[in-house]
Design an enzyme around this catalytic site. Structure first.
Site, PDB file in Angstrom:
ATOM      1  N   SER A  50       0.857  -1.192   0.000  1.00 12.41           N
ATOM      2  CA  SER A  50       0.000   0.000   0.000  1.00 12.41           C
ATOM      3  C   SER A  50       0.892   1.241   0.000  1.00 12.41           C
ATOM      4  O   SER A  50       2.112   1.143   0.141  1.00 12.41           O
ATOM      5  CB  SER A  50      -0.878  -0.009   1.248  1.00 12.41           C
ATOM      6  OG  SER A  50      -0.048   0.121   2.399  1.00 12.41           O
ATOM      7  N   ASP A  83      -1.181  -1.659  -3.982  1.00 13.02           N
ATOM      8  CA  ASP A  83      -2.528  -1.784  -3.426  1.00 13.02           C
ATOM      9  C   ASP A  83      -3.097  -0.362  -3.220  1.00 13.02           C
ATOM     10  O   ASP A  83      -2.429   0.494  -2.633  1.00 13.02           O
ATOM     11  CB  ASP A  83      -2.397  -2.525  -2.075  1.00 13.02           C
ATOM     12  CG  ASP A  83      -3.734  -2.984  -1.515  1.00 13.02           C
ATOM     13  OD1 ASP A  83      -4.711  -3.078  -2.278  1.00 13.02           O
ATOM     14  OD2 ASP A  83      -3.784  -3.262  -0.297  1.00 13.02           O
ATOM     15  N   HIS A  84      -4.297  -0.118  -3.715  1.00 13.75           N
ATOM     16  CA  HIS A  84      -5.003   1.161  -3.525  1.00 13.75           C
ATOM     17  C   HIS A  84      -4.172   2.401  -3.871  1.00 13.75           C
ATOM     18  O   HIS A  84      -3.957   3.274  -3.023  1.00 13.75           O
ATOM     19  CB  HIS A  84      -5.524   1.301  -2.091  1.00 13.75           C
ATOM     20  CG  HIS A  84      -6.650   0.370  -1.794  1.00 13.75           C
ATOM     21  ND1 HIS A  84      -7.924   0.558  -2.295  1.00 13.75           N
ATOM     22  CD2 HIS A  84      -6.691  -0.764  -1.068  1.00 13.75           C
ATOM     23  CE1 HIS A  84      -8.699  -0.434  -1.873  1.00 13.75           C
ATOM     24  NE2 HIS A  84      -7.990  -1.253  -1.148  1.00 13.75           N
ATOM     25  N   ASP A 105      -7.278   3.116  -7.500  1.00 13.61           N
ATOM     26  CA  ASP A 105      -8.555   3.148  -6.795  1.00 13.61           C
ATOM     27  C   ASP A 105      -9.184   4.520  -6.977  1.00 13.61           C
ATOM     28  O   ASP A 105      -9.003   5.413  -6.170  1.00 13.61           O
ATOM     29  CB  ASP A 105      -8.369   2.828  -5.308  1.00 13.61           C
ATOM     30  CG  ASP A 105      -9.696   2.860  -4.554  1.00 13.61           C
ATOM     31  OD1 ASP A 105     -10.736   3.163  -5.183  1.00 13.61           O
ATOM     32  OD2 ASP A 105      -9.697   2.608  -3.342  1.00 13.61           O
ATOM     33  N   SER A 226      -9.717 -11.207   4.613  1.00 14.25           N
ATOM     34  CA  SER A 226      -9.185 -12.036   5.698  1.00 14.25           C
ATOM     35  C   SER A 226     -10.344 -12.758   6.355  1.00 14.25           C
ATOM     36  O   SER A 226     -11.471 -12.249   6.392  1.00 14.25           O
ATOM     37  CB  SER A 226      -8.464 -11.168   6.732  1.00 14.25           C
ATOM     38  OG  SER A 226      -7.146 -10.892   6.295  1.00 14.25           O
ATOM     39  N   THR A 269      -5.081  -8.737   7.203  1.00 15.88           N
ATOM     40  CA  THR A 269      -5.344  -8.838   8.641  1.00 15.88           C
ATOM     41  C   THR A 269      -4.948 -10.193   9.227  1.00 15.88           C
ATOM     42  O   THR A 269      -4.357 -10.249  10.306  1.00 15.88           O
ATOM     43  CB  THR A 269      -6.844  -8.554   8.903  1.00 15.88           C
ATOM     44  OG1 THR A 269      -7.102  -7.194   8.548  1.00 15.88           O
ATOM     45  CG2 THR A 269      -7.201  -8.777  10.363  1.00 15.88           C
TER      46      THR A 269
HETATM   47 ZN   LIG Z   1      -8.389  -3.062  -0.321  1.00 14.18          ZN
END
Ligand SMILES: [Zn+2]
Length: 344
Positions: A50, A83-84, A105, A226, A269
């Protein structure tokens, strides 16, 4: 082998009818845990970072750790995915650094908090697709908004307030030509996804199935997936932690998704819980220890165990050697050719 395109991994997963876990990393131990699990289960790998992870690692550390992973595990096709990504610029900086896949995103504005308009989302995602595909890099988009907040990213919504509209999803893919599409079906980022085991009212698998029917050739992505198993929560709480009771996405629901077009499953997570539980256990049982390896090694082992279990459950185990990875140059050519770089 060098880092590979995510598009090819997902095309192969579609062909083989399995899903691929995408695991988040911030440090060396997490990368090692994933690569060891991949070697043990013979799985292709998606490692994702991220914006928060990139700033925690100063980007270059992360990239060079991933190069080490490709040197040490040459038999494993490995993707480095953003990610994102919150803006076109963030995605371009990841591409410049060597990521082989990026998520734009555009469901949120660049502040990573405010839900955007469809028009904004299409425009930003389309721009990233043009830049990325020219270099053979994969793009994941998102339509609808996920619940929760992770690493400061997210609108803090509950999972159900901005579900993906199937018709809009079709239009979004048509206009952007994304390779993979993240959809909102009731899941949230973080540990607190559901206050009880999710039902069809809170986790909208019917919506996912409908989207897949309309977009049979688009790789779907489940975020916030998760499972938050009770055993992992219990270890943390047993050794002094204070997690509130919570439920994640049951593995059997993810497997239902995989039967219906889900090819990438984001898990963070569960790995965080596994590592923290292992560290707490060492701290509680051996308070005289002060060598970081005495707790980081069990933490790494605990994460490896969860990752290997997910790789088996998602079906990617045994598929690392199925295909010869294509170069990014070859992928770029295929995008140019007919917009269908399907490895199949
Ligand atoms: Zn996500």
């Amino acid at each position: 082998m060098p880092l590979v395109s995510m598009r090819q991994l997902l095309d192969e997963a579609a062909r083989g009818g399995y899903g691929v876990g995408a695991f988040n990393v911030n440090n060396m131990e997490q990368i090692q845990a994933i690569m060891e699990a991949a070697r043990e289960t013979k799985s292709p790998v998606i490692v994702q970072a991220s914006r928060g992870a990139r700033s925690y690692c100063q980007d270059r550390f992360l990239y060079h750790l991933m190069l080490a992973a490709t040197e040490l595990y040459p038999e494993i096709p490995t993707v480095l995915h953003l990610d994102h990504g919150n803006s076109v610029e963030t995605c371009k900086s990841a591409i410049a650094m060597g990521f082989t896949s990026v998520m734009m995103d555009g469901s949120l504005m660049p502040d990573g908090k405010t839900p955007s308009t469809f028009e904004y989302n299409v425009k930003a995602t389309r721009e990233v697709v043009e830049t990325a595909h020219a270099k053979g890099i994969t793009v994941e988009g998102e339509i609808g908004c996920l619940g929760g907040i992770e690493d400061g990213h997210g609108a803090g919504l509950d999972g159900l307030s901005h579900l993906t509209d199937p018709e809009q999803a079709v239009e979004f893919v048509r206009q952007t030509q994304v390779d993979a599409l993240a959809i909102a079906i009731g899941t949230s980022h973080g540990a607190y996804k559901f206050t009880q085991k999710p039902t069809g009212e809170t986790l909208k698998m019917d919506r996912l199935i409908e989207i897949h029917k309309r977009l049979p050739n688009t790789h779907l992505v489940m975020h916030g997936s998760s499972s938050v198993p009770k055993e992992l929560q219990d270890i943390i709480n047993q050794y002094g932690g204070k997690l509130r009771p919570t439920w994640g996405v049951p593995v059997e629901e993810i497997q239902l998704g995989i039967k219906n077009g889900v090819r990438k499953v984001n898990v963070d997570t569960d790995n965080r819980l596994a590592m923290t539980g292992a560290i707490r256990k060492v701290f509680a049982e051996k308070p005289e220890e002060f060598d970081p390896r005495s707790y980081l090694k069990p933490a790494r082992d605990a994460m490896k165990k969860v990752v290997a279990q997910r790789m088996t459950q998602f079906g990617q185990a045994g598929h690392a050697g199925d295909y010869a990875p294509l170069s990014l140059e070859e992928m770029a050519k295929r995008y140019q050719g007919n917009g269908k770089p399907l490895a199949a």
